[in-house]
Scaffold this active site. Structure first.
Site, PDB file in Angstrom:
ATOM      1  N   GLY A  48     -49.539 -24.232   8.034  1.00 19.54           N
ATOM      2  CA  GLY A  48     -50.525 -24.300   6.962  1.00 19.54           C
ATOM      3  C   GLY A  48     -52.120 -24.404   7.556  1.00 19.54           C
ATOM      4  O   GLY A  48     -53.043 -23.895   6.892  1.00 19.54           O
ATOM      5  N   GLU A 103     -54.463 -31.344   8.292  1.00 24.37           N
ATOM      6  CA  GLU A 103     -53.417 -30.898   7.291  1.00 24.37           C
ATOM      7  C   GLU A 103     -54.071 -30.056   6.403  1.00 24.37           C
ATOM      8  O   GLU A 103     -55.079 -29.891   6.115  1.00 24.37           O
ATOM      9  CB  GLU A 103     -52.839 -32.003   6.474  1.00 24.37           C
ATOM     10  CG  GLU A 103     -51.334 -32.473   7.111  1.00 24.37           C
ATOM     11  CD  GLU A 103     -50.424 -31.366   6.697  1.00 24.37           C
ATOM     12  OE1 GLU A 103     -50.777 -30.032   6.383  1.00 24.37           O
ATOM     13  OE2 GLU A 103     -49.205 -31.838   6.455  1.00 24.37           O
ATOM     14  N   ASP A 104     -53.152 -28.980   5.870  1.00 19.96           N
ATOM     15  CA  ASP A 104     -53.829 -28.210   5.107  1.00 19.96           C
ATOM     16  C   ASP A 104     -53.933 -28.472   3.455  1.00 19.96           C
ATOM     17  O   ASP A 104     -54.932 -28.595   2.949  1.00 19.96           O
ATOM     18  CB  ASP A 104     -53.130 -26.649   4.971  1.00 19.96           C
ATOM     19  CG  ASP A 104     -51.623 -26.890   4.695  1.00 19.96           C
ATOM     20  OD1 ASP A 104     -51.253 -28.148   4.740  1.00 19.96           O
ATOM     21  OD2 ASP A 104     -50.900 -26.076   4.507  1.00 19.96           O
ATOM     22  N   ASP A 107     -49.732 -33.310  -0.782  1.00 19.27           N
ATOM     23  CA  ASP A 107     -48.982 -33.115  -1.808  1.00 19.27           C
ATOM     24  C   ASP A 107     -48.448 -34.438  -2.045  1.00 19.27           C
ATOM     25  O   ASP A 107     -48.834 -35.367  -2.553  1.00 19.27           O
ATOM     26  CB  ASP A 107     -48.192 -31.592  -1.835  1.00 19.27           C
ATOM     27  CG  ASP A 107     -47.557 -31.607  -3.133  1.00 19.27           C
ATOM     28  OD1 ASP A 107     -48.099 -31.737  -4.329  1.00 19.27           O
ATOM     29  OD2 ASP A 107     -46.532 -30.603  -3.189  1.00 19.27           O
ATOM     30  N   PHE A 156     -49.913 -25.682  -8.142  1.00 21.68           N
ATOM     31  CA  PHE A 156     -49.454 -24.660  -6.816  1.00 21.68           C
ATOM     32  C   PHE A 156     -50.554 -23.766  -6.399  1.00 21.68           C
ATOM     33  O   PHE A 156     -50.724 -22.855  -7.262  1.00 21.68           O
ATOM     34  CB  PHE A 156     -47.878 -24.057  -7.005  1.00 21.68           C
ATOM     35  CG  PHE A 156     -47.526 -23.487  -5.765  1.00 21.68           C
ATOM     36  CD1 PHE A 156     -47.007 -24.273  -4.813  1.00 21.68           C
ATOM     37  CD2 PHE A 156     -47.692 -22.069  -5.495  1.00 21.68           C
ATOM     38  CE1 PHE A 156     -46.377 -23.697  -3.534  1.00 21.68           C
ATOM     39  CE2 PHE A 156     -47.322 -21.646  -4.343  1.00 21.68           C
ATOM     40  CZ  PHE A 156     -46.686 -22.444  -3.241  1.00 21.68           C
ATOM     41  N   ASP A 163     -49.299 -20.899   1.650  1.00 20.00           N
ATOM     42  CA  ASP A 163     -48.445 -19.669   1.433  1.00 20.00           C
ATOM     43  C   ASP A 163     -47.612 -19.986   0.240  1.00 20.00           C
ATOM     44  O   ASP A 163     -47.135 -21.118  -0.210  1.00 20.00           O
ATOM     45  CB  ASP A 163     -47.363 -19.417   2.542  1.00 20.00           C
ATOM     46  CG  ASP A 163     -46.450 -20.157   2.559  1.00 20.00           C
ATOM     47  OD1 ASP A 163     -46.876 -21.473   2.888  1.00 20.00           O
ATOM     48  OD2 ASP A 163     -45.339 -20.098   2.711  1.00 20.00           O
ATOM     49  N   ARG A 169     -51.144 -16.459   2.949  1.00 17.65           N
ATOM     50  CA  ARG A 169     -51.929 -17.240   3.996  1.00 17.65           C
ATOM     51  C   ARG A 169     -53.256 -16.979   4.624  1.00 17.65           C
ATOM     52  O   ARG A 169     -54.215 -17.645   4.859  1.00 17.65           O
ATOM     53  CB  ARG A 169     -51.179 -17.477   5.239  1.00 17.65           C
ATOM     54  CG  ARG A 169     -49.919 -18.451   5.122  1.00 17.65           C
ATOM     55  CD  ARG A 169     -49.377 -18.802   6.630  1.00 17.65           C
ATOM     56  NE  ARG A 169     -48.056 -19.343   6.309  1.00 17.65           N
ATOM     57  CZ  ARG A 169     -47.587 -20.559   6.075  1.00 17.65           C
ATOM     58  NH1 ARG A 169     -48.415 -21.413   5.728  1.00 17.65           N
ATOM     59  NH2 ARG A 169     -46.297 -20.724   5.972  1.00 17.65           N
TER      60      ARG A 169
HETATM   61  P1  IMP Z   1     -45.984 -32.773   1.027  1.00 16.46           P
HETATM   62  O1  IMP Z   1     -45.248 -32.882   2.127  1.00 16.46           O
HETATM   63  O2  IMP Z   1     -45.318 -32.905  -0.212  1.00 16.46           O
HETATM   64  O3  IMP Z   1     -47.332 -33.630   1.115  1.00 16.46           O
HETATM   65  O4  IMP Z   1     -46.600 -31.138   1.214  1.00 16.46           O
HETATM   66  C1  IMP Z   1     -47.002 -30.977   2.519  1.00 16.46           C
HETATM   67  C2  IMP Z   1     -47.066 -29.273   2.781  1.00 16.46           C
HETATM   68  O5  IMP Z   1     -46.677 -28.899   2.095  1.00 16.46           O
HETATM   69  C3  IMP Z   1     -48.313 -28.921   3.040  1.00 16.46           C
HETATM   70  O6  IMP Z   1     -48.968 -28.982   4.192  1.00 16.46           O
HETATM   71  C4  IMP Z   1     -48.395 -27.454   2.610  1.00 16.46           C
HETATM   72  O7  IMP Z   1     -47.917 -26.640   3.875  1.00 16.46           O
HETATM   73  C5  IMP Z   1     -47.411 -27.370   1.420  1.00 16.46           C
HETATM   74  N1  IMP Z   1     -47.764 -27.482   0.279  1.00 16.46           N
HETATM   75  C6  IMP Z   1     -48.359 -28.337  -0.435  1.00 16.46           C
HETATM   76  N2  IMP Z   1     -48.639 -28.047  -1.756  1.00 16.46           N
HETATM   77  C7  IMP Z   1     -48.666 -26.724  -1.691  1.00 16.46           C
HETATM   78  C8  IMP Z   1     -49.278 -25.669  -2.549  1.00 16.46           C
HETATM   79  O8  IMP Z   1     -49.765 -26.093  -3.504  1.00 16.46           O
HETATM   80  N3  IMP Z   1     -49.149 -24.232  -2.045  1.00 16.46           N
HETATM   81  C9  IMP Z   1     -48.520 -24.192  -0.784  1.00 16.46           C
HETATM   82  N4  IMP Z   1     -48.182 -25.131   0.079  1.00 16.46           N
HETATM   83  C10 IMP Z   1     -48.170 -26.315  -0.327  1.00 16.46           C
HETATM   84 MG    MG Z   2     -46.190 -24.182   3.253  1.00 14.66          MG
END
Ligand code: IMP
Ligand code: MG
Length: 185
Positions: A48, A103-104, A107, A156, A163, A169
């Site tokens: 991402g 990080e992108d 979440d 989301f 993606d 992406r």
């Molecule tokens: P986390 O581990 O829940 O913090 O999520 C981390 C990863 O999930 C990010 O680096 C993203 O690649 C992906 N992600 C989180 N939220 C979204 C979203 O809204 N759209 C797409 N990918 C997401």
């Molecule tokens: Mg992803």
């Protein structure tokens, strides 16, 4: 209102590219100031953050800047699996280094918590977390979010490297999942 369809879902425009560009520029300036003299190692979390890394790193002017990559995935569809897998091993010696994780999106924070543990065990001097997007209301893990370009509601989104099942992406703008498309209302 600009709309797109990816697989079975509709998305509508949330943020224009120019808004994201400005926020990343501001973030780069902050990092340049705060990490002066550090010889930072930027660690880009794939897939991402490839676009964020490219946009940000061009504006980093700190002497001794290095970039490397790690690939992890925690998502299937539009809902976090809560499971984090390391997909590409990381064997660089980071002892005594200043690491800036790029990080992108943060979440739930699961991926970052995992990555912070993995890196801390290798005795860096310090770890800085920098993310393009941050959803504070979605955070379930206690992690430090030192820098973010933009904060978002708990929705989301796709585009700018993010993606929906591998699509979206490449989009320069950010789109939000449209739960109530006009033609179904
Ligand atoms: P986390 O581990 O829940 O913090 O999520 C981390 C990863 O999930 C990010 O680096 C993203 O690649 C992906 N992600 C989180 N939220 C979204 C979203 O809204 N759209 C797409 N990918 C997401
Ligand atoms: Mg992803």
């Amino acid at each position: 209102m600009k709309k797109i369809k990816l697989h079975d879902k509709e998305f509508r425009l949330l943020l224009e590219a120019s808004v994201i560009d400005s926020a990343i520029q501001e973030l780069a300036q902050k990092l340049n100031r705060d990490l002066e003299g550090e010889k930072p190692l930027f660690l880009s979390v794939l897939n991402g953050s490839f676009m964020f890394t490219s946009d940000l790193i061009k504006q980093i002017t700190i002497p001794g800047t290095e970039i490397c990559f790690i690939k992890i995935a925690s998502y299937a569809g539009t809902c976090s699996t809560g499971k984090v897998r390391e997909l590409i091993g990381f064997n660089k010696n980071i002892e005594g280094r200043t690491i800036v994780i790029l990080e992108d999106m943060i979440d739930s924070g699961n991926s970052m918590a995992y990555l912070l543990d993995l890196l801390a065990a290798r005795h860096p001097k310090k770890i800085v977390v920098a993310t393009m997007f941050y959803k504070p209301k979605a955070l379930v893990c206690k992690i430090p979010v030192d820098y973010y370009a933009l904060s978002l509601e708990n929705d989301f989104v796709v585009g700018r490297g993010l993606d929906y099942d591998d699509l979206g992406r490449n989009l320069p703008d950010l789109y939000i999942l449209d739960d109530q498309p006009a033609n179904h209302a």
